[in-house]
Write a protein that holds these residues in place. Structure first.
Motif, PDB file in Angstrom:
ATOM      1  N   CYS A 276      36.409  48.177  46.918  1.00  0.00           N
ATOM      2  CA  CYS A 276      37.014  47.126  47.742  1.00  0.00           C
ATOM      3  C   CYS A 276      37.605  46.029  46.878  1.00  0.00           C
ATOM      4  O   CYS A 276      37.260  45.883  45.701  1.00  0.00           O
ATOM      5  CB  CYS A 276      35.954  46.536  48.688  1.00  0.00           C
ATOM      6  N   CYS A 277      38.492  45.255  47.492  1.00  0.00           N
ATOM      7  CA  CYS A 277      39.111  44.133  46.788  1.00  0.00           C
ATOM      8  C   CYS A 277      39.493  43.064  47.798  1.00  0.00           C
ATOM      9  O   CYS A 277      39.660  43.330  48.989  1.00  0.00           O
ATOM     10  CB  CYS A 277      40.348  44.583  46.001  1.00  0.00           C
ATOM     11  N   CYS A 278      39.626  41.851  47.310  1.00  0.00           N
ATOM     12  CA  CYS A 278      40.197  40.774  48.126  1.00  0.00           C
ATOM     13  C   CYS A 278      40.855  39.768  47.195  1.00  0.00           C
ATOM     14  O   CYS A 278      40.511  39.683  46.012  1.00  0.00           O
ATOM     15  CB  CYS A 278      39.150  40.106  49.017  1.00  0.00           C
ATOM     16  N   ILE A 279      41.821  39.048  47.727  1.00  0.00           N
ATOM     17  CA  ILE A 279      42.532  38.037  46.951  1.00  0.00           C
ATOM     18  C   ILE A 279      41.966  36.668  47.322  1.00  0.00           C
ATOM     19  O   ILE A 279      41.901  36.307  48.505  1.00  0.00           O
ATOM     20  CB  ILE A 279      44.043  38.123  47.206  1.00  0.00           C
ATOM     21  N   LEU A 280      41.532  35.925  46.330  1.00  0.00           N
ATOM     22  CA  LEU A 280      40.916  34.620  46.547  1.00  0.00           C
ATOM     23  C   LEU A 280      42.000  33.556  46.727  1.00  0.00           C
ATOM     24  O   LEU A 280      43.170  33.766  46.349  1.00  0.00           O
ATOM     25  CB  LEU A 280      39.998  34.280  45.375  1.00  0.00           C
ATOM     26  N   PRO A 281      41.649  32.410  47.304  1.00  0.00           N
ATOM     27  CA  PRO A 281      42.655  31.371  47.576  1.00  0.00           C
ATOM     28  C   PRO A 281      43.443  30.926  46.341  1.00  0.00           C
ATOM     29  O   PRO A 281      44.606  30.529  46.453  1.00  0.00           O
ATOM     30  CB  PRO A 281      41.816  30.219  48.145  1.00  0.00           C
ATOM     31  N   ASN A 282      42.812  31.002  45.147  1.00  0.00           N
ATOM     32  CA  ASN A 282      43.523  30.564  43.938  1.00  0.00           C
ATOM     33  C   ASN A 282      44.347  31.682  43.301  1.00  0.00           C
ATOM     34  O   ASN A 282      44.907  31.515  42.220  1.00  0.00           O
ATOM     35  CB  ASN A 282      42.532  30.004  42.918  1.00  0.00           C
ATOM     36  N   GLY A 283      44.458  32.842  43.972  1.00  0.00           N
ATOM     37  CA  GLY A 283      45.255  33.950  43.459  1.00  0.00           C
ATOM     38  C   GLY A 283      44.495  34.927  42.600  1.00  0.00           C
ATOM     39  O   GLY A 283      45.040  35.960  42.204  1.00  0.00           O
ATOM     40  N   ASP A 284      43.217  34.644  42.296  1.00  0.00           N
ATOM     41  CA  ASP A 284      42.402  35.593  41.546  1.00  0.00           C
ATOM     42  C   ASP A 284      42.060  36.790  42.442  1.00  0.00           C
ATOM     43  O   ASP A 284      42.164  36.717  43.673  1.00  0.00           O
ATOM     44  CB  ASP A 284      41.118  34.933  41.043  1.00  0.00           C
ATOM     45  N   ILE A 285      41.638  37.875  41.816  1.00  0.00           N
ATOM     46  CA  ILE A 285      41.329  39.109  42.545  1.00  0.00           C
ATOM     47  C   ILE A 285      39.855  39.440  42.338  1.00  0.00           C
ATOM     48  O   ILE A 285      39.383  39.518  41.193  1.00  0.00           O
ATOM     49  CB  ILE A 285      42.187  40.283  42.035  1.00  0.00           C
ATOM     50  N   ALA A 286      39.130  39.643  43.427  1.00  0.00           N
ATOM     51  CA  ALA A 286      37.731  40.089  43.352  1.00  0.00           C
ATOM     52  C   ALA A 286      37.679  41.560  43.730  1.00  0.00           C
ATOM     53  O   ALA A 286      38.335  41.989  44.680  1.00  0.00           O
ATOM     54  CB  ALA A 286      36.856  39.264  44.287  1.00  0.00           C
ATOM     55  N   VAL A 287      36.902  42.345  42.975  1.00  0.00           N
ATOM     56  CA  VAL A 287      36.745  43.766  43.279  1.00  0.00           C
ATOM     57  C   VAL A 287      35.265  44.116  43.264  1.00  0.00           C
ATOM     58  O   VAL A 287      34.479  43.559  42.499  1.00  0.00           O
ATOM     59  CB  VAL A 287      37.522  44.666  42.283  1.00  0.00           C
TER      60      VAL A 287
END
Length: 753
Positions: A276-287
């Motif tokens: 899974c992944c999501c884009i954080l408000p500051n543009g970083d990517i969490a996986v």
């Protein structure tokens, strides 16, 4: 120094104990996000204050009774100004949480199988997708409508910005557009299960699939672009705020960053499945990945990890092993590999992979445009089974292991020989008796054996002419080596646990009875009665049959304290195979059968004693030897399999084998029956068990259970495909020790094609 617009590791976040299956950026606090895991928890992470990097766990959510599969954030409202968190799980439920308490604010019930996808819309609307082939629309804690039309699991759902429009993606390879509960349009084009959906705008959306492609669609039905780069299943998508660029993750171990329609960067992770992944408000990517870690990547230099942490990440990646059969290496050819000099030539694109020979080894490297160099991403292995069958000689006999045990500090060390086919509890018991040690060390020694042998399948494979379950001659050797001749399934006769040493069982019972609390201590008369019962049920030719009084004493004694009851459970395990005992304890008065079932389930609590868990499972398996026992367990199927599934994560080979056997016996009893819900539970438990078990015998029995469930049943086959069973078991096709694992796996896959 990183080149512009390239992402680097910012931090790795430990905390979850199993696969991270879902991520979602939160509305509150600023910069926070939520994760869910197979460890049954959800967690909220908040960014550390500058200059610290990384995230801190702010909140842990519990409430699911099984793995948590997905998560979404419900937007803030007047009632809940910080928003709500919704999670879906294998317990078929949706739990909705606030940030104020670890337990759910409320639970939504209605799905009949795993909830694997969630999406939120305006006014608190929630859309869920499930393995039960439906999507459901929820509002104000109620199911407002059920969206029916898919013929397989609904893996992905999303609510479009335009009010009333919803999308669902399914293992039936289609995407459906819904309005007011009606299917308005069906999108076709993917060649395998649709695993993820992501909104681009009111009029466009992305989809990803097991076919390793990403597609961009107009809601009017046209596919406007297909994106190729991944080499295996794609599990998730997330779109940047500009609505054009996006990221994707998949089974090829990668996070891929797409800009202006092209894959601009490939980041490989040291984990097999990047779920899974999501884009954080500051543009970083969490996986989130199968190793239980969350990793955050950034293109902002100030937020990048320290050089030491970046090097540690690269070192970890370089030590991973890659099986070329998994497809992770794309279309790379294995033959005629060049040497290290091949790495002196630069790559032509980010993520390009090269294999080189280094001595007797093969190493994989990936080109990094950001660093203008080849990075080692792992060692290539020839297959997944690297174990050998070296034996250790001790006192004139060969063993798989000879352990050195130190029980008493300062005392002499003792040798404990062990073969992986032995029962660790019996081995521990014999070791303690031989060395005149206190039985209080039984759990300690048995658990030491289990911990130090888990995952090992040493020793020679069973002879080709042997029954794959018992080792007894039952099949022709010519047939057993031909995968075109299916000797493995469907298996409709119950598999039981027959092995017993009545002398040792009674010796242990009498020993423990001597130290039992007064109210539980058995008289010599009762012990003699139990011994007679044990002899009669272990000897088919015994002249004496079990008496009503003996059966009653066995049932009463089986309620001994949990720390001493295991030899009684061993007698119970053997006794229920006898027709009279089976009829009495499993049938007769219906309440008696339910009481037996409930008692055994109470001993199977995940926090319980491993010996009791194993023997309770074995007893349930042996109940299938009589028609009353089989009828009882079919009637109690939902509760029994649910409790059994809770033991998947217990690290104990014998528990896993017993669990796999129980699933197999259910599959055999259900073969030829139209009960799809029951078969779905069998498939679900088998699938969950395959995520945890390492022992090859347990894997084999689960494969036979799968094969028995889907054999000659198209609906069950479609259901198995929708659960991702084919990809889950494909790694076992190359197992040759024992050969029956690889052969059976190939036959199951053939059945599902």
């Amino acid at each position: 120094m990183a080149s512009p617009n390239s992402y680097k590791l910012s931090c790795s976040i430990p905390g979850h104990e199993m696969d991270v299956r879902g991520l979602a950026a939160a509305f509150f606090p600023d910069g926070a996000f939520t994760s869910v895991s197979r460890d049954r928890t959800g967690r909220v992470w908040v960014p550390n204050s500058s200059p610290d990097r990384g995230f801190t766990e702010m909140h842990c959510m519990t409430g699911h009774e099984n793995f948590v599969s997905c998560v979404c954030i419900i937007a803030p409202s007047d009632t809940y100004p910080r928003g709500l968190i919704a999670t879906g799980g294998n317990d078929h439920n949706i739990c909705v949480f606030t940030l104020d308490q670890p337990q759910p604010l409320f639970t939504l019930k209605g799905h009949k199988n795993t909830v694997c996808a969630l999406s939120s819309g305006k006014f608190g609307t929630l859309l869920s997708g499930s393995w039960d082939t439906t999507a459901k629309v929820w509002l104000n804690e109620k199911c407002m409508m059920t969206l029916q039309g898919h013929t397989a699991a609904v893996w992905a759902v999303v609510i479009l910005p335009e009010q009333g429009l919803m999308l669902s993606g399914s293992a039936d390879k289609t995407i459906k557009l819904w309005k007011a509960g009606r299917c308005e349009k069906t999108f076709t084009g993917h060649e395998d299960c649709v695993r993820g959906l992501a909104v681009v705008s009111d009029l466009e959306f992305f989809s990803c699939s097991n076919d390793a492609t990403i597609r961009r669609w107009l809601v009017t039905g046209e596919c406007v672009q297909v994106y190729y780069s991944h080499t295996n299943y794609i599990y998730s998508l997330a779109v940047f705020p500009n609505g054009q660029d996006f990221v994707s993750t998949g089974e090829d171990r990668t996070l891929r960053i797409w800009k202006q329609g092209d894959c601009q960067q490939t980041i490989r992770l040291p984990a097999q499945s990047v779920w899974c992944c999501c884009i954080l408000p500051n543009g970083d990517i969490a996986v989130g990945a199968s190793d239980g870690l969350i990793r955050v990547f950034t293109e902002v230099e100030d937020r990048m990890a320290s050089p030491q942490d970046l090097q540690a990440f690269e070192d970890e990646l370089s030590k991973t092993t890659i099986d070329p059969k998994t497809g992770d290496l794309g279309d790379i050819k294995m033959e005629d590999l060049p040497g290290r000099e091949h790495l002196e030539e630069p790559g032509n694109r980010d993520g390009q992979t090269r294999l080189i020979k280094e001595g007797q080894n093969v190493e994989a490297y990936q080109w990094s445009v950001a660093d203008s160099r080849w990075m080692k991403i792992g060692d290539v292995v020839g297959g997944s089974n690297q174990q050998t069958s070296k034996k250790v000689n001790y006192e004139g006999k060969e063993y798989d292991f000879v352990f050195t045990i130190d029980i008493n500090e300062g005392g002499p060390s003792m040798k404990l020989p062990y073969n992986v086919t032995d029962d660790p509890w019996l081995t521990a018991h014999n070791f303690l008796e031989k060395n005149e040690l206190s039985p209080m060390f039984l759990d300690q020694v048995a658990n030491f054996i289990i911990e130090n042998t888990k995952g090992h399948t040493l020793g020679a494979a069973a002879p080709s002419a042997a029954d794959p379950f018992t080792g007894r001659g039952a099949y022709s050797s010519a047939a057993s080596r031909q995968t075109s001749t299916n000797i493995y399934f469907p298996k409709t006769d119950g598999v039981t646990f027959e092995q017993a040493n009545a002398t040792q069982i009674m010796a242990k019972l009498k020993e423990l009875n001597g130290g039992a609390p007064g109210e539980y201590r058995l008289s010599e008369e009762v012990l003699e009665s139990l011994e007679k019962l044990l002899v009669s049920v272990c000897n088919p030719c015994a002249s004496e049959q079990p008496t009503t009084e003996q059966i009653s004493l066995l049932w009463k004694t089986s309620h001994w304290p949990e720390d001493i009851v295991f030899p009684v459970l061993d007698i119970l395990r053997l006794a229920v195979r006898h027709p009279q005992v089976n009829d009495s304890l499993c049938g007769g008065d219906t309440d008696d059968g339910v009481a037996l079932c409930n008692h055994l389930l109470s001993l199977m609590k995940p926090q319980g004693r491993p010996a009791n868990q194993m023997l309770a499972l074995r007893t349930l398996c042996n109940c299938f030897s009589g028609w009353r026992g089989r009828a009882l367990l079919l009637a109690q199927r939902e509760a029994v399999l649910s409790h059994a599934a809770d033991l998947c994560s217990v690290c104990n080979k014998n528990i896993h084998i017993a669990l796999a056997t129980l699933v197999l016996n259910y599959a055999g009893s259900l073969h030829g029956q139209p009960d799809l819900e029951a078969k779905a539970q069998c498939l679900s438990v088998a699938s969950a068990a395959l995520e945890s078990v390492q022992d090859k015998e347990a894997v084999f029995r689960l494969l036979v259970a799968l094969g028995t469930t889907v054999a000659s049943d198209q609906t069950a086959q479609d259901l198995a495909k929708s659960l991702g069973v084919m990809s889950q078991i494909a790694k076992y096709t190359s197992v040759t020790d024992p050969a029956k694992v690889g052969e059976c796996c190939q036959l199951v896959l053939k059945e599902l094609q």
